[in-house]
Design a protein around this motif. Structure first.
Motif, PDB file in Angstrom:
ATOM      1  N   UNK A 193      -5.174 -10.747  -3.347  1.00  0.00           N
ATOM      2  CA  UNK A 193      -5.580  -9.741  -2.363  1.00  0.00           C
ATOM      3  C   UNK A 193      -5.168 -10.161  -0.952  1.00  0.00           C
ATOM      4  N   UNK A 194      -4.556 -11.343  -0.834  1.00  0.00           N
ATOM      5  CA  UNK A 194      -4.254 -11.896   0.467  1.00  0.00           C
ATOM      6  C   UNK A 194      -2.940 -11.357   1.026  1.00  0.00           C
ATOM      7  N   UNK A 195      -2.996 -10.843   2.249  1.00  0.00           N
ATOM      8  CA  UNK A 195      -1.805 -10.261   2.863  1.00  0.00           C
ATOM      9  C   UNK A 195      -0.671 -11.278   2.970  1.00  0.00           C
ATOM     10  N   UNK A 196      -1.018 -12.532   3.253  1.00  0.00           N
ATOM     11  CA  UNK A 196       0.021 -13.548   3.421  1.00  0.00           C
ATOM     12  C   UNK A 196       0.793 -13.782   2.129  1.00  0.00           C
ATOM     13  N   UNK A 197       0.122 -13.745   0.998  1.00  0.00           N
ATOM     14  CA  UNK A 197       0.812 -13.892  -0.290  1.00  0.00           C
ATOM     15  C   UNK A 197       1.553 -12.613  -0.640  1.00  0.00           C
ATOM     16  N   UNK A 198       0.915 -11.473  -0.406  1.00  0.00           N
ATOM     17  CA  UNK A 198       1.564 -10.182  -0.691  1.00  0.00           C
ATOM     18  C   UNK A 198       2.879 -10.059   0.065  1.00  0.00           C
ATOM     19  N   UNK A 199       2.902 -10.568   1.305  1.00  0.00           N
ATOM     20  CA  UNK A 199       4.106 -10.435   2.133  1.00  0.00           C
ATOM     21  C   UNK A 199       5.278 -11.246   1.605  1.00  0.00           C
ATOM     22  N   UNK A 200       5.028 -12.213   0.703  1.00  0.00           N
ATOM     23  CA  UNK A 200       6.103 -13.018   0.120  1.00  0.00           C
ATOM     24  C   UNK A 200       6.822 -12.310  -1.023  1.00  0.00           C
ATOM     25  N   UNK A 201       6.227 -11.255  -1.538  1.00  0.00           N
ATOM     26  CA  UNK A 201       6.689 -10.649  -2.787  1.00  0.00           C
ATOM     27  C   UNK A 201       7.993  -9.872  -2.628  1.00  0.00           C
ATOM     28  N   UNK A 202       8.767  -9.865  -3.709  1.00  0.00           N
ATOM     29  CA  UNK A 202       9.900  -8.943  -3.801  1.00  0.00           C
ATOM     30  C   UNK A 202       9.383  -7.539  -4.092  1.00  0.00           C
ATOM     31  N   UNK A 203       8.314  -7.496  -4.892  1.00  0.00           N
ATOM     32  CA  UNK A 203       7.702  -6.214  -5.232  1.00  0.00           C
ATOM     33  C   UNK A 203       6.197  -6.397  -5.363  1.00  0.00           C
TER      34      UNK A 203
ATOM     35  N   UNK B 190       6.511  -5.047   0.112  1.00  0.00           N
ATOM     36  CA  UNK B 190       5.315  -5.268   0.934  1.00  0.00           C
ATOM     37  C   UNK B 190       5.232  -4.300   2.116  1.00  0.00           C
ATOM     38  N   UNK B 191       6.363  -4.003   2.727  1.00  0.00           N
ATOM     39  CA  UNK B 191       6.374  -3.086   3.874  1.00  0.00           C
ATOM     40  C   UNK B 191       5.924  -1.687   3.474  1.00  0.00           C
ATOM     41  N   UNK B 192       6.186  -1.315   2.227  1.00  0.00           N
ATOM     42  CA  UNK B 192       5.781  -0.002   1.751  1.00  0.00           C
ATOM     43  C   UNK B 192       4.334   0.032   1.284  1.00  0.00           C
ATOM     44  N   UNK B 193       3.893  -1.049   0.646  1.00  0.00           N
ATOM     45  CA  UNK B 193       2.586  -1.047  -0.012  1.00  0.00           C
ATOM     46  C   UNK B 193       1.445  -1.464   0.907  1.00  0.00           C
ATOM     47  N   UNK B 194       1.665  -2.411   1.811  1.00  0.00           N
ATOM     48  CA  UNK B 194       0.570  -2.873   2.673  1.00  0.00           C
ATOM     49  C   UNK B 194      -0.060  -1.747   3.493  1.00  0.00           C
ATOM     50  N   UNK B 195       0.713  -0.846   4.110  1.00  0.00           N
ATOM     51  CA  UNK B 195       0.069   0.273   4.819  1.00  0.00           C
ATOM     52  C   UNK B 195      -0.747   1.164   3.892  1.00  0.00           C
ATOM     53  N   UNK B 196      -0.292   1.313   2.636  1.00  0.00           N
ATOM     54  CA  UNK B 196      -1.024   2.124   1.668  1.00  0.00           C
ATOM     55  C   UNK B 196      -2.357   1.466   1.307  1.00  0.00           C
ATOM     56  N   UNK B 197      -2.334   0.131   1.153  1.00  0.00           N
ATOM     57  CA  UNK B 197      -3.564  -0.590   0.859  1.00  0.00           C
ATOM     58  C   UNK B 197      -4.550  -0.447   2.007  1.00  0.00           C
ATOM     59  N   UNK B 198      -4.051  -0.569   3.239  1.00  0.00           N
ATOM     60  CA  UNK B 198      -4.909  -0.423   4.414  1.00  0.00           C
ATOM     61  C   UNK B 198      -5.501   0.975   4.482  1.00  0.00           C
ATOM     62  N   UNK B 199      -4.677   1.981   4.224  1.00  0.00           N
ATOM     63  CA  UNK B 199      -5.156   3.363   4.258  1.00  0.00           C
ATOM     64  C   UNK B 199      -6.226   3.602   3.201  1.00  0.00           C
ATOM     65  N   UNK B 200      -6.016   3.052   2.004  1.00  0.00           N
ATOM     66  CA  UNK B 200      -7.002   3.207   0.932  1.00  0.00           C
ATOM     67  C   UNK B 200      -8.318   2.519   1.296  1.00  0.00           C
ATOM     68  N   UNK B 201      -8.210   1.328   1.956  1.00  0.00           N
ATOM     69  CA  UNK B 201      -9.408   0.591   2.350  1.00  0.00           C
ATOM     70  C   UNK B 201     -10.196   1.360   3.401  1.00  0.00           C
ATOM     71  N   UNK B 202      -9.483   1.876   4.394  1.00  0.00           N
ATOM     72  CA  UNK B 202     -10.139   2.647   5.442  1.00  0.00           C
ATOM     73  C   UNK B 202     -10.770   3.920   4.885  1.00  0.00           C
ATOM     74  N   UNK B 203     -10.053   4.554   3.945  1.00  0.00           N
ATOM     75  CA  UNK B 203     -10.545   5.800   3.384  1.00  0.00           C
ATOM     76  C   UNK B 203     -11.777   5.632   2.537  1.00  0.00           C
ATOM     77  N   UNK B 204     -11.966   4.422   1.992  1.00  0.00           N
ATOM     78  CA  UNK B 204     -13.120   4.172   1.119  1.00  0.00           C
ATOM     79  C   UNK B 204     -14.386   3.827   1.899  1.00  0.00           C
ATOM     80  N   UNK B 205     -14.231   3.506   3.186  1.00  0.00           N
ATOM     81  CA  UNK B 205     -15.383   3.099   3.997  1.00  0.00           C
ATOM     82  C   UNK B 205     -15.629   4.140   5.084  1.00  0.00           C
ATOM     83  N   UNK B 206     -16.744   4.865   5.059  1.00  0.00           N
ATOM     84  CA  UNK B 206     -17.008   5.908   6.051  1.00  0.00           C
ATOM     85  C   UNK B 206     -16.993   5.390   7.487  1.00  0.00           C
TER      86      UNK B 206
END
Length: 258
Positions: free
Chosen positions: A208-218, A233-249
């Motif tokens: 779940x760590x951004x630093x490890x996620x950023x190392x990935x090819x996919x 990572x450039x495509x997925x990290x913003x999506x993860x952030x959006x999902x996190x924000x959307x889940x918390x009022x």
């Protein structure tokens, strides 16, 4: 190359069937570093354990380098170059760190220098750890790093070790950051980065760590037993952030106010 073909895993619960993995198909190319991420309980660890043979799928196929390993046991898969790092590594009273690295390498005459190389790569000093038992006297972070060192020993080319994991190897790590301090985490991240840069081995990391996620090819987001999203990572990290924000009022309200 790793291929998963329509992989499913279900358990029986309260007279019905609960799907943990649902028709997953996936290809991971040689030498790639792929990160599985997603919500807890989404199926990431079950998927990884299926690849290692710790869980037997109820449907589908697993192929490693073109060979069907679906019905193979853990030992057979290990001999084919597949290894697994647990989120909570086991402890072995009476077994020293040197013993564990020697067993992992398959080299009965594993030298202290070689042990030192493996331990240094995970931020441990051989002089402090080689003769210690892998038991309750070690912290969770220490045991985690020793387990990763044993994977490096197992995957090194040749029975006497040396260098980085060679081609045709698959290393799976289940939340390697769990239970370790910030300094150790930074050292661990460097180790993953160096292993990937050296090429050869294929790596799957659950994190779940951004630093490890950023190392990935996919990056592959697993949720409800399915592959929900996949991309760089450039495509997925913003999506993860959006999902996190959307889940918390509260967070969603603050983001909308900005």
């Amino acid at each position: 190359m790793l291929e998963l073909r329509h992989l499913s895993y279900a358990v029986h619960e309260d007279g019905g069937e609960l799907g943990i993995l649902n028709d997953i198909s996936l290809t991971v190319g040689d030498g790639q570093l792929v990160v599985f991420t997603g919500p807890n309980g989404g199926g990431k660890t079950t998927l990884a354990k299926s690849i290692m043979g710790l869980v037997k799928p109820t449907a589908g196929q697993i192929l490693w380098n073109g060979q069907d390993v679906t019905d193979m046991g853990i030992t057979e898969r290990a001999r084919l170059g597949i290894s697994y790092g647990f989120q909570q590594p086991p402890r072995f009273k009476g077994l020293t760190v040197r013993d564990l690295l020697t067993l992992a390498s398959g080299d009965e005459a594993l030298s202290k220098d070689r042990c030192c190389q493996y331990l240094t790569r995970v931020g441990l000093c051989a002089n402090d750890y080689l003769d210690r038992e892998v038991d309750a006297s070690l912290s969770g972070g220490e045991v985690k790093r020793i387990e990763i060192a044993s994977i490096l020993a197992r995957q090194a080319p040749g029975s006497s070790g040396g260098g980085s994991p060679g081609p045709g190897k698959l290393m799976i790590f289940d939340e390697p950051e769990a239970g370790i301090d910030l300094w150790s985490f930074a050292r661990l991240t460097e180790t993953f980065e160096q292993l990937h840069a050296a090429g050869g081995a294929t790596m799957i990391i659950i994190s779940h760590q951004e630093r490890i996620i950023s190392l990935a090819d996919e990056v592959i987001v697993v949720g409800d037993g399915r592959l929900r999203h996949r991309g760089s990572p450039a495509e997925i990290l913003p999506q993860i952030l959006a999902d996190t924000l959307g889940a918390c009022p509260v967070m969603r309200k603050e983001a909308m106010a900005q």
